[in-house]
Structure formats: C-alpha cells, structure tokens
Scaffold this active site. Structure first.
Site, PDB file in Angstrom:
ATOM      1  N   ARG A 132       0.834  -1.210   0.000  1.00 58.34           N
ATOM      2  CA  ARG A 132       0.000   0.000   0.000  1.00 58.34           C
ATOM      3  C   ARG A 132       0.870   1.262   0.000  1.00 58.34           C
ATOM      4  O   ARG A 132       0.982   1.950  -1.009  1.00 58.34           O
ATOM      5  CB  ARG A 132      -0.951  -0.030   1.220  1.00 58.34           C
ATOM      6  CG  ARG A 132      -2.083   0.981   1.149  1.00 58.34           C
ATOM      7  CD  ARG A 132      -1.674   2.405   1.468  1.00 58.34           C
ATOM      8  NE  ARG A 132      -1.075   2.560   2.785  1.00 58.34           N
ATOM      9  CZ  ARG A 132      -0.505   3.689   3.203  1.00 58.34           C
ATOM     10  NH1 ARG A 132      -0.448   4.754   2.402  1.00 58.34           N
ATOM     11  NH2 ARG A 132       0.043   3.784   4.400  1.00 58.34           N
ATOM     12  N   ASP A 133       1.520   1.544   1.109  1.00 57.19           N
ATOM     13  CA  ASP A 133       2.311   2.781   1.196  1.00 57.19           C
ATOM     14  C   ASP A 133       3.434   2.753   0.162  1.00 57.19           C
ATOM     15  O   ASP A 133       3.759   3.775  -0.446  1.00 57.19           O
ATOM     16  CB  ASP A 133       2.898   2.915   2.614  1.00 57.19           C
ATOM     17  CG  ASP A 133       3.172   4.357   3.002  1.00 57.19           C
ATOM     18  OD1 ASP A 133       3.239   5.211   2.103  1.00 57.19           O
ATOM     19  OD2 ASP A 133       3.325   4.634   4.203  1.00 57.19           O
ATOM     20  N   HIS A 157       5.727   4.476  12.564  1.00 56.48           N
ATOM     21  CA  HIS A 157       5.650   4.381  11.093  1.00 56.48           C
ATOM     22  C   HIS A 157       6.627   5.428  10.551  1.00 56.48           C
ATOM     23  O   HIS A 157       6.296   6.608  10.467  1.00 56.48           O
ATOM     24  CB  HIS A 157       4.195   4.674  10.679  1.00 56.48           C
ATOM     25  CG  HIS A 157       3.937   4.746   9.206  1.00 56.48           C
ATOM     26  ND1 HIS A 157       3.207   3.795   8.529  1.00 56.48           N
ATOM     27  CD2 HIS A 157       4.266   5.664   8.260  1.00 56.48           C
ATOM     28  CE1 HIS A 157       3.094   4.135   7.248  1.00 56.48           C
ATOM     29  NE2 HIS A 157       3.730   5.264   7.061  1.00 56.48           N
ATOM     30  N   HIS A 176       9.129   6.983   7.732  1.00 49.09           N
ATOM     31  CA  HIS A 176       9.685   7.096   6.380  1.00 49.09           C
ATOM     32  C   HIS A 176      11.154   7.448   6.550  1.00 49.09           C
ATOM     33  O   HIS A 176      11.557   8.027   7.563  1.00 49.09           O
ATOM     34  CB  HIS A 176       8.913   8.148   5.579  1.00 49.09           C
ATOM     35  CG  HIS A 176       7.573   7.636   5.125  1.00 49.09           C
ATOM     36  ND1 HIS A 176       7.341   7.176   3.862  1.00 49.09           N
ATOM     37  CD2 HIS A 176       6.406   7.472   5.796  1.00 49.09           C
ATOM     38  CE1 HIS A 176       6.083   6.765   3.759  1.00 49.09           C
ATOM     39  NE2 HIS A 176       5.489   6.934   4.925  1.00 49.09           N
ATOM     40  N   CYS A 235       4.741   9.400  -0.151  1.00 49.52           N
ATOM     41  CA  CYS A 235       3.342   9.809  -0.051  1.00 49.52           C
ATOM     42  C   CYS A 235       3.015  10.786  -1.177  1.00 49.52           C
ATOM     43  O   CYS A 235       3.739  11.756  -1.384  1.00 49.52           O
ATOM     44  CB  CYS A 235       3.081  10.460   1.305  1.00 49.52           C
ATOM     45  SG  CYS A 235       1.395  11.072   1.453  1.00 49.52           S
ATOM     46  N   ASN A 271       9.058   4.187   3.127  1.00 44.19           N
ATOM     47  CA  ASN A 271       9.176   3.794   4.535  1.00 44.19           C
ATOM     48  C   ASN A 271      10.545   3.151   4.714  1.00 44.19           C
ATOM     49  O   ASN A 271      11.179   2.742   3.748  1.00 44.19           O
ATOM     50  CB  ASN A 271       8.131   2.730   4.880  1.00 44.19           C
ATOM     51  CG  ASN A 271       6.725   3.225   4.697  1.00 44.19           C
ATOM     52  OD1 ASN A 271       6.218   3.234   3.595  1.00 44.19           O
ATOM     53  ND2 ASN A 271       6.112   3.656   5.772  1.00 44.19           N
TER      54      ASN A 271
HETATM   55  P1  HMG Z   1     -13.155  14.483  -1.670  1.00 44.51           P
HETATM   56  O1  HMG Z   1     -12.963  14.897  -3.087  1.00 44.51           O
HETATM   57  O2  HMG Z   1     -13.168  15.549  -0.632  1.00 44.51           O
HETATM   58  O3  HMG Z   1     -14.421  13.541  -1.438  1.00 44.51           O
HETATM   59  O4  HMG Z   1     -12.007  13.451  -1.321  1.00 44.51           O
HETATM   60  P2  HMG Z   1     -15.858  13.499  -1.988  1.00 44.51           P
HETATM   61  O5  HMG Z   1     -16.629  12.729  -0.976  1.00 44.51           O
HETATM   62  O6  HMG Z   1     -16.311  14.871  -2.385  1.00 44.51           O
HETATM   63  O7  HMG Z   1     -15.745  12.582  -3.316  1.00 44.51           O
HETATM   64  C1  HMG Z   1     -15.173  13.023  -4.531  1.00 44.51           C
HETATM   65  C2  HMG Z   1     -15.143  11.885  -5.519  1.00 44.51           C
HETATM   66  O8  HMG Z   1     -14.351  10.794  -5.026  1.00 44.51           O
HETATM   67  C3  HMG Z   1     -16.522  11.272  -5.785  1.00 44.51           C
HETATM   68  O9  HMG Z   1     -16.483  10.777  -7.107  1.00 44.51           O
HETATM   69  C4  HMG Z   1     -16.572  10.112  -4.830  1.00 44.51           C
HETATM   70  O10 HMG Z   1     -17.463   9.107  -5.233  1.00 44.51           O
HETATM   71  C5  HMG Z   1     -15.143   9.609  -4.890  1.00 44.51           C
HETATM   72  P3  HMG Z   1     -17.154  11.595  -8.329  1.00 44.51           P
HETATM   73  O11 HMG Z   1     -18.567  11.795  -7.906  1.00 44.51           O
HETATM   74  O12 HMG Z   1     -16.363  12.874  -8.432  1.00 44.51           O
HETATM   75  O13 HMG Z   1     -16.962  10.672  -9.485  1.00 44.51           O
HETATM   76  N1  HMG Z   1     -14.743   8.925  -3.652  1.00 44.51           N
HETATM   77  C6  HMG Z   1     -14.249   7.673  -3.615  1.00 44.51           C
HETATM   78  N2  HMG Z   1     -13.988   6.762  -4.562  1.00 44.51           N
HETATM   79  C7  HMG Z   1     -13.493   5.578  -4.165  1.00 44.51           C
HETATM   80  N3  HMG Z   1     -13.222   5.278  -2.851  1.00 44.51           N
HETATM   81  C8  HMG Z   1     -13.474   6.173  -1.881  1.00 44.51           C
HETATM   82  C9  HMG Z   1     -14.015   7.425  -2.259  1.00 44.51           C
HETATM   83  N4  HMG Z   1     -14.363   8.517  -1.547  1.00 44.51           N
HETATM   84  C10 HMG Z   1     -14.817   9.418  -2.417  1.00 44.51           C
HETATM   85  N5  HMG Z   1     -13.211   5.866  -0.616  1.00 44.51           N
HETATM   86  C11 HMG Z   1     -11.045  11.622  -0.100  1.00 44.51           C
HETATM   87  C12 HMG Z   1     -11.873  12.911  -0.024  1.00 44.51           C
HETATM   88  C13 HMG Z   1     -10.611  11.245   1.292  1.00 44.51           C
HETATM   89  C14 HMG Z   1     -11.899  10.524  -0.717  1.00 44.51           C
HETATM   90  C15 HMG Z   1      -9.832  11.914  -1.004  1.00 44.51           C
HETATM   91  O14 HMG Z   1      -9.185  13.041  -0.518  1.00 44.51           O
HETATM   92  C16 HMG Z   1      -8.881  10.771  -1.111  1.00 44.51           C
HETATM   93  O15 HMG Z   1      -9.206   9.682  -1.570  1.00 44.51           O
HETATM   94  N6  HMG Z   1      -7.632  10.988  -0.683  1.00 44.51           N
HETATM   95  C17 HMG Z   1      -6.624   9.966  -0.777  1.00 44.51           C
HETATM   96  C18 HMG Z   1      -5.601  10.243   0.202  1.00 44.51           C
HETATM   97  C19 HMG Z   1      -4.572   9.139   0.204  1.00 44.51           C
HETATM   98  O16 HMG Z   1      -4.836   8.008  -0.155  1.00 44.51           O
HETATM   99  N7  HMG Z   1      -3.330   9.502   0.613  1.00 44.51           N
HETATM  100  C20 HMG Z   1      -2.299   8.568   0.705  1.00 44.51           C
HETATM  101  C21 HMG Z   1      -2.513   7.608   1.825  1.00 44.51           C
HETATM  102  S1  HMG Z   1      -2.212   8.296   3.429  1.00 44.51           S
HETATM  103  C22 HMG Z   1      -0.540   8.051   3.697  1.00 44.51           C
HETATM  104  O17 HMG Z   1       0.148   7.607   2.832  1.00 44.51           O
HETATM  105  C23 HMG Z   1      -0.019   8.368   5.063  1.00 44.51           C
HETATM  106  C24 HMG Z   1       0.282   7.112   5.912  1.00 44.51           C
HETATM  107  O18 HMG Z   1       1.167   6.257   5.241  1.00 44.51           O
HETATM  108  C25 HMG Z   1       0.908   7.555   7.231  1.00 44.51           C
HETATM  109  C26 HMG Z   1       2.070   8.539   7.007  1.00 44.51           C
HETATM  110  O19 HMG Z   1       3.118   8.130   6.488  1.00 44.51           O
HETATM  111  O20 HMG Z   1       1.862   9.705   7.317  1.00 44.51           O
HETATM  112  C27 HMG Z   1      -0.997   6.352   6.232  1.00 44.51           C
HETATM  113 MG    MG Z   2       3.283   6.431   5.217  1.00 47.59          MG
END
Ligand code: HMG
Ligand code: MG
Length: 304
Positions: free
Chosen positions: A15-16, A207, A209, A240, A249
């Site tokens: 995933r990450d 966690h 990086h 990220c 990571n």
């Molecule tokens: P948004 O645009 O504010 O949400 O995004 P929305 O509810 O207005 O939805 C917009 C569109 O996205 C719609 O589609 C929804 O259906 C769709 P449209 O009508 O435009 O065709 N949608 C989805 N589709 C599939 N699955 C879903 C989903 N939700 C909405 N779950 C949202 C808000 C959170 C969805 C968006 O900002 C997003 O997906 N962000 C992704 C963030 C991400 O994945 N970041 C990387 C992972 S985090 C990370 O790496 C950190 C970590 O490792 C720890 C660290 O190291 O810090 C964990």
């Molecule tokens: Mg991470």
C-alpha cells in the site's frame, strides 16, 4: 534499559510502498507481492487502499488485489478506508482491519484528505462504528507526527490531541507516523512518551519514512521508549503522494536485520523478504532501497 523481546512488524509495502508509483502496476504483480510477504511470515500486511482513484490512481486495483491474494489464517490484511465509501468497498473485499488516517497538522489534513482535522474525525466516526459492528479491527494513522511539509514544526501536544480523539473512536492500534522522515531520536522519545499518556504504549506503533536516513535510529529510540510495533516497506518502496519529496518507509529487510542482530523476535523470514524485495524491484526496473536486502542478495551471487 530493557528492550522488548519480540516486536510486531506491519508490512506496508503493497500500500504505502506502491501507492506513489507513476506507472500502473498490474494487480497480478501486487498479488504476487502480497503472497510472497504472506509466505515470509508477517502477521499483518497492509495490502490495499480504498481511496478515490482520482486522488491515488495506483490503488484503483484494490478490489482485484484483495480478491486475488492467497490468505493465510491468522494473517491480518489491512486496508485504508478514509470514509464510508471506502469502508463499504473494503468490507466487500474482505479486509480484516480498517485503517483510518488523520493528521497532527491541519495543513496536511487538507492536502491529503481534503478536510480539516475536526471534519476528518467526524468522517472517521461512521467508519469506526461500522468497523466495530462488523467485529473487525480498527487502526488509525497520525500523519506528520514529527513535522509537516506545509506547516513545519508539529508540537507533541498536537499529536496527543489527535491520538486522544482517535482513541475515543475505539481504535485498537494507533500509528505515529513520520510522513516526511524528518524525526530524530530525541524528538521520537518526546512524541512517543507524550502519545503514550493518551493511549496504551503496547498498541502504539512507529511508522517511519526514511527520507533523511534516520528511520533505523528512530526505531531504536522507539524501542527504548517502549514501542513494540513498527511499520516497514519491503525494498524501501514508497512515498506519499501528498508530501513532496517524501521517500519510502524504512526498508523491511533493514529492520529485520536490526532486530535479528539484537535478538528481538519478529517471526519473519528475512531471506524470504529479500526475495520479495528483489522480485518487486526487478518488476519496477530499479535497485531495492534496502542496504541489508541488497547486501544479502549480493552475497548470494558471490557464493554461487
Ligand atoms: P473528496 O474529493 O473531498 O471527497 O475526497 P468526496 O466525498 O467529495 O468525493 C469526490 C469523488 O471521489 C466522488 O467521485 C466520490 O465518489 C469519490 P465523483 O462523484 O467525483 O466521481 N470517492 C471515492 N472513490 C473511491 N473510494 C473512496 C471514495 N471517496 C470518495 N473511498 C477523499 C476525499 C478522502 C476521498 C480523497 O481526498 C482521497 O481519496 N484521498 C486519498 C488520500 C490518500 O490516499 N493519501 C495517501 C494515503 S495516506 C498516507 O500515505 C499516510 C500514511 O502512510 C501515514 C504517514 O506516512 O503519514 C498512512
Ligand atoms: Mg506512510
């Protein structure tokens, strides 16, 4: 100071590690990677992410990945679920653990999940409730616990504040994340100790990086602080999408080598992880970002 005799390593490479890859990776490759990691002995593999494919296109194959993997009883396959849409898809895909992901920095929360910290907790409330209703595990990540690419310094009290709110949602485990790899050991001590005032230390994880090359030192500092759960990514894959310049990571092979050398049990076969790391690196067409992994692989060739 006594260090733990045993640690849990959560493999987050699928995933990450892969989420930031520009070229689409076929689901079969991701499945093969997860299967190899399962065989290597991990008890927890972060296998996929049910987020918007517009935001993170690489994770669009998550349903196929979850359907294709060969599951081993007892292994927890976790996935990211930012909202109910993600939860529903993750539930249908048979995920064992839902991961909600918040931030200790307002600026990063906006960039990563398009809402404030307070709004994110409200969204997570429904996911948390549904997760518990289905008898599944709930984990939460706190991004930018040691620094933010937009805001800079992040005080330990901000981390503690989010930890407290996530605890109140019923999280089983909380990840203290160094999203951009800026932490150094004294800061790690301070943040982990502060977080542990709000949540049991045996259910907090590190966690890290490895952007600034400090991850192993930070893991050692975490061990000293009493942390016994760590996240790592095979071959050091990753970065990220919402933290410019962020790298992977800490490499799993390096963490396993460290633990093995210190006599700390992980239950994971380092050689099998080296193989998995070489497999995915070959597929991506680059060398693994793991010192130990590459050293072990090179030694094998030299003795052939
Ligand atoms: P948004 O645009 O504010 O949400 O995004 P929305 O509810 O207005 O939805 C917009 C569109 O996205 C719609 O589609 C929804 O259906 C769709 P449209 O009508 O435009 O065709 N949608 C989805 N589709 C599939 N699955 C879903 C989903 N939700 C909405 N779950 C949202 C808000 C959170 C969805 C968006 O900002 C997003 O997906 N962000 C992704 C963030 C991400 O994945 N970041 C990387 C992972 S985090 C990370 O790496 C950190 C970590 O490792 C720890 C660290 O190291 O810090 C964990
Ligand atoms: Mg991470």
């Amino acid at each position: 100071m006594s260090l733990p005799a045993k640690v849990k390593i959560v493999e987050v490479g699928p995933r990450d590690g892969l989420q930031n890859e520009k070229e689409t990776i076929a689901a079969e490759i991701k499945i093969e990677l997860v299967n190899r990691l399962t065989q290597a002995g991990f008890v927890n593999i972060e296998a996929a992410s049910f987020v918007s494919p517009k935001w993170v296109p690489q994770m669009a194959t998550s349903t196929d990945v979850m359907a294709g993997i060969v599951r081993k009883p007892g292994v927890v396959y976790s996935v990211l679920t930012p909202n109910m849409k993600g939860f529903d898809a993750a539930l249908a895909a048979g995920a064992d653990e839902m991961v909600i992901f918040g931030s200790a920095s307002e600026a990063f929360s906006q960039k990563n999940i398009n809402c404030s910290i307070a709004e994110s907790i409200e969204r997570f409330r429904d996911v948390a409730q549904a997760t518990k209703q289905h008898g599944l595990r709930l984990r939460a990540a706190v991004s930018c616990s040691f620094g933010c690419p937009y805001q800079g310094d992040v005080p330990p009290d901000s981390v503690a504040d989010v930890v407290q709110r996530l605890r109140d949602l019923g999280c089983d485990e909380i990840d203290i994340a160094d999203t951009i790899g800026v932490a150094t050991p004294n800061k790690v001590h301070a943040v982990m100790r502060r977080a542990a005032k709000e949540f049991p230390i045996d259910r907090l994880s590190g966690h890290f990086h490895d952007t600034y090359g400090q991850a192993l030192a930070n893991i050692y500092a975490s061990l000293e602080a009493g942390i016994s759960i760590f996240h790592s990514s095979v071959a050091g894959l990753g970065g990220c999408p919402y933290a410019k310049g962020a790298t992977g990571n800490v490499a799993t092979e390096d963490v396993l080598y460290l633990m093995q050398g210190m006599g700390i049990e992980t239950g994971i076969d380092l050689n099998a992880v080296v193989d998995a790391g070489q497999f995915i690196s070959q597929h991506l067409g680059r060398k693994a970002v793991s010192r130990a992994g590459n050293a072990i692989a090179a030694k094998r060739i030299s003795v052939q």
